[in-house]
Design a protein around this motif. Structure first.
Motif, PDB file in Angstrom:
ATOM      1  N   PRO A   6       0.815  -1.226   0.000  1.00  0.00           N
ATOM      2  CA  PRO A   6       0.000   0.000   0.000  1.00  0.00           C
ATOM      3  C   PRO A   6       0.849   1.276   0.000  1.00  0.00           C
ATOM      4  O   PRO A   6       0.512   2.250  -0.675  1.00  0.00           O
ATOM      5  N   LEU A   7       1.952   1.260   0.735  1.00  0.00           N
ATOM      6  CA  LEU A   7       2.834   2.423   0.764  1.00  0.00           C
ATOM      7  C   LEU A   7       3.419   2.695  -0.621  1.00  0.00           C
ATOM      8  O   LEU A   7       3.438   3.829  -1.096  1.00  0.00           O
ATOM      9  N   ARG A  13       1.850   5.887  -7.218  1.00  0.00           N
ATOM     10  CA  ARG A  13       0.579   6.053  -7.927  1.00  0.00           C
ATOM     11  C   ARG A  13       0.483   5.092  -9.119  1.00  0.00           C
ATOM     12  O   ARG A  13       0.045   5.465 -10.204  1.00  0.00           O
ATOM     13  N   SER A  14       0.945   3.881  -8.864  1.00  0.00           N
ATOM     14  CA  SER A  14       0.949   2.855  -9.902  1.00  0.00           C
ATOM     15  C   SER A  14       0.573   1.515  -9.277  1.00  0.00           C
ATOM     16  O   SER A  14       0.847   1.267  -8.103  1.00  0.00           O
ATOM     17  N   TRP A  15      -0.013   0.641 -10.070  1.00  0.00           N
ATOM     18  CA  TRP A  15      -0.386  -0.695  -9.614  1.00  0.00           C
ATOM     19  C   TRP A  15       0.799  -1.658  -9.673  1.00  0.00           C
ATOM     20  O   TRP A  15       0.766  -2.740  -9.112  1.00  0.00           O
ATOM     21  N   THR A 135       6.817  -7.172 -14.746  1.00  0.00           N
ATOM     22  CA  THR A 135       6.082  -5.989 -14.288  1.00  0.00           C
ATOM     23  C   THR A 135       6.799  -4.674 -14.585  1.00  0.00           C
ATOM     24  O   THR A 135       6.304  -3.615 -14.211  1.00  0.00           O
ATOM     25  N   ARG A 136       7.917  -4.741 -15.271  1.00  0.00           N
ATOM     26  CA  ARG A 136       8.650  -3.500 -15.541  1.00  0.00           C
ATOM     27  C   ARG A 136       7.855  -2.649 -16.525  1.00  0.00           C
ATOM     28  O   ARG A 136       7.190  -3.170 -17.412  1.00  0.00           O
ATOM     29  N   PRO A 137       7.926  -1.340 -16.343  1.00  0.00           N
ATOM     30  CA  PRO A 137       7.196  -0.475 -17.270  1.00  0.00           C
ATOM     31  C   PRO A 137       7.870  -0.448 -18.642  1.00  0.00           C
ATOM     32  O   PRO A 137       9.074  -0.663 -18.758  1.00  0.00           O
ATOM     33  N   ALA A 138       7.079  -0.187 -19.654  1.00  0.00           N
ATOM     34  CA  ALA A 138       7.628  -0.005 -20.995  1.00  0.00           C
ATOM     35  C   ALA A 138       8.506   1.243 -20.970  1.00  0.00           C
ATOM     36  O   ALA A 138       8.289   2.133 -20.154  1.00  0.00           O
TER      37      ALA A 138
END
Length: 159
Positions: A6-7, A13-15, A135-138
């Motif tokens: 949660p922290l 501000r990302s899932w 799960t790494r961002p593009a």
């Protein structure tokens, strides 16, 4: 996970942090239980510091498998969330120290052979790396995430 996820979601501000932690920990438990069932090695025949060891077998160490999965994911989240070297070094140092302490304790307590601990480290390392990769961002999303987490810093960079 109940504290870190949660922290991390609130800060970034990302899932992605939640998904990283969930995949890493659920996968780690699954891999651990499958490996324990397949190998079924008994615990070392030495005096144990605790009378009540878990009923699972010795190989691999579940404690040593779970610890780096959680601590490495936390360090990954810190790396993704900040560009500040101090926070990054602290995250990695804590992950290494906590994992080493748990590994040493499991050996010292007589609960595992060294190969059980090494297998737990390797299993957790490989699985955590796969979860990080998944799960790494593009590349184009990385800049957006950094701008969201540190908007003031990025405003200064643009000027």
């Amino acid at each position: 996970m109940a504290i870190v996820a949660p922290l991390a979601v609130a800060v970034t501000r990302s899932w992605r942090p939640f998904v990283l932690l969930a995949l890493a920990l659920v996968g780690q438990v699954t891999l651990f239980l499958v490996t324990v069932a397949l190998v079924a090695r008994t615990r070392p025949d030495v005096p144990h510091l605790t009378d009540e060891l878990p009923p699972t077998a010795s190989f691999p160490s579940g404690h040593v498998t779970a610890t780096p999965a959680l601590t490495a994911c936390t360090a990954i989240i810190v790396f993704r969330a900040t560009d500040r070297t101090g926070w990054r070094v602290t995250g990695v140092a804590l992950a290494v120290l906590i994992t080493a302490a748990v590994a040493f304790e499991r050996l010292y307590a007589g609960a595992h052979y060294p190969s059980d601990v090494l297998a737990g480290l390797l299993l957790a390392g490989a699985w955590t790396a796969a979860c990080w990769w998944a799960t790494r961002p593009a590349p184009e999303d990385r800049a957006k995430e950094r701008a969201t987490v540190h908007p003031a810093e990025h405003e200064l960079e643009r000027e």
